[in-house]
Enzyme design. Structure first.
Site, mmCIF file in Angstrom:
data_model
loop_
_atom_site.group_PDB
_atom_site.id
_atom_site.type_symbol
_atom_site.label_atom_id
_atom_site.label_comp_id
_atom_site.label_asym_id
_atom_site.label_seq_id
_atom_site.Cartn_x
_atom_site.Cartn_y
_atom_site.Cartn_z
ATOM 1 N N ASP A 87 -16.690 37.094 40.906
ATOM 2 C CA ASP A 87 -17.974 36.163 41.287
ATOM 3 C C ASP A 87 -18.831 36.573 42.442
ATOM 4 O O ASP A 87 -19.516 35.678 43.002
ATOM 5 C CB ASP A 87 -17.377 34.625 41.603
ATOM 6 C CG ASP A 87 -16.825 34.133 40.448
ATOM 7 O OD1 ASP A 87 -17.378 34.167 39.366
ATOM 8 O OD2 ASP A 87 -16.008 33.162 40.309
ATOM 9 N N ASP A 126 -18.091 32.938 32.094
ATOM 10 C CA ASP A 126 -18.765 32.573 33.384
ATOM 11 C C ASP A 126 -19.345 34.059 33.817
ATOM 12 O O ASP A 126 -20.635 33.881 34.505
ATOM 13 C CB ASP A 126 -18.212 31.870 34.460
ATOM 14 C CG ASP A 126 -17.126 31.042 34.018
ATOM 15 O OD1 ASP A 126 -16.519 31.204 32.849
ATOM 16 O OD2 ASP A 126 -16.604 30.038 34.717
#
Ligand code: GLY
Length: 395
Positions: A108, A168
């Site tokens: 991330d 994602d």
């Protein structure tokens, strides 16, 4: 293309102005508690608590600060200075985090460093922000598997049970394109391109719903199977995963200029739209609709709106108008029925989001259900900003 929701109202320019103004003020009200600290990923009783910079979501709060700064600066508002100063304190924290490798062993890096440091660098030329974001890109590419050609999402790299990507991650890749642009080194872009290709080929199903996560064979790199983590069940479409897919396809087109991503964007978006309840704000999984006793995920509506506005910018006028209208309709529903209007009731921006809802068929823990969450607030502001002006994106 089948046009849906023809009679749903669209947010007006005056409402956008009012929503942005409230958001900016709410961010400014939060600065005393959230300059040296960061927002927790989700609120509790609609109030965020402060945390250290040690979770995958902290970049969203800094991104809100930069969006509020942009708005304040445009209005020649005195808050612009305080917002810039707070953003700069947070940039220092992000540089420290990547230097000390605090909780960065996951994919991330884009969620963390694009809305915080890439934004700071683009808006103010902050050199520490540039340094931090390039180091974050270096960290992200360490998670690339040439066998399978993808960036692994979570966990130790040598474990077969972690040999997977998640949808994602499409939002983590713009950081790599930016790093190539800044450094002149193509290695970041090459990895991003390989990951996009592998991800899109495998996470989008035949009916254009999406897998949340997809596993590969560790020895051969062959695609193995899809599975959910945060969706209701393996075969369903987790609302936020589908929304990441909408925005992810738009960004895939932006960076690769491969037209097949426009067509995939159309289909993935159509699936999302066709599975919304009457007010267009999805339940946490697209399996659920009006009448189901299930929580919403309002953040998915904002994420999808951002994706539609990004893609509209690259389309012919007539088609662009269709997606801009959908985006305005999504934002109208959020503004009317989900947005915080009274700071005494919440220190966030948008209510009724769902982070992680445990079901009998998924593998996630249970928290942040029917609350504000940090990315829901960030993407709400991003969508409003996109509707308000020609926005130079942080992604
Ligand atoms: N990227 C994790 C989530 O959307 O909850």
């Amino acid at each position: 293309m089948k046009i849906l929701y023809e009679n749903m109202p669209a947010i007006t320019d005056e409402e956008i102005e009012s929503a942005l103004c409230f958001s900016k003020e709410q961010v400014v009200r939060n600065l005393p508690d959230f300059t040296d600290k960061f927002q927790k990923a989700y609120s509790e009783g609609n109030f965020y608590q402060p945390i250290e910079n040690n979770y995958w979501t902290t970049g969203f709060w800094t991104g809100e600060i930069w969006l509020a700064y942009e708005y304040a600066k445009e209005k020649l508002d005195k808050d612009a200075g305080a917002l810039q100063a707070a953003g700069e304190v947070q940039v220092e924290s992000f540089l420290n985090r990547i230097d000390k490798k605090i909780e960065v062993d996951h994919h991330d890096m884009g969620f963390l460093y694009s809305p915080s440091c890439v934004a700071a660098y683009k808006l103010t030329g902050n050199q520490k922000a540039r340094e931090a974001a390039i180091k974050a890109a270096d960290q992200l590419i360490t998670r690339y598997h040439p066998v399978g050609e993808f960036i692994q999402a979570w966990g130790p790299m040598d474990a077969p049970e972690n040999y997977r990507l998640i949808i994602d991650c499409l939002l983590n890749l713009p950081l790599l394109y930016w790093a190539s642009e800044e450094t002149g080194d193509d290695k970041y872009r090459d990895i991003a391109e390989k990951h996009i290709h592998t991800a899109v080929k495998n996470v989008i199903r035949e009916d254009y719903s999406t897998w949340h996560t997809f596993f590969f064979n560790m020895e051969t790199g062959e695609p193995d199977h899809g599975a959910t983590c945060q969706g209701y069940r393996d075969g369903s479409a987790w609302a936020r995963g589908q929304a990441w897919g909408v925005y992810g396809c738009a960004l895939a087109y932006k960076y690769t200029k491969d037209e097949k991503y426009i067509d995939l964007f159309r289909h993935v978006t159509q699936y999302f739209l066709e599975h919304l309840p009457k007010d267009m704000v999805p339940f946490w999984d697209l399996e659920f609709t009006d009448g189901d006793d299930q929580p919403r995920d309002s953040s998915s509506a904002s994420i999808a709106a951002c994706g539609m506005l990004e893609m509209a910018g690259a389309m012919e006028k007539e088609e662009a108008a269709v997606y801009e209208k959908y985006a305005r309709q999504l934002m109208k529903s959020l503004y009317d029925s989900y947005a915080v209007k009274n700071p005494e009731l919440s220190n966030g921006l948008v209510l009724h989001s769902t982070y992680s809802n445990h079901s009998p068929y998924n593998t996630c823990n249970h928290y942040g259900v029917d609350e504000c969450n940090s990315w829901g607030d960030y993407f709400y502001m991003e969508a409003l900003t996109r509707l308000h002006k020609d926005w130079i994106l942080y992604w």
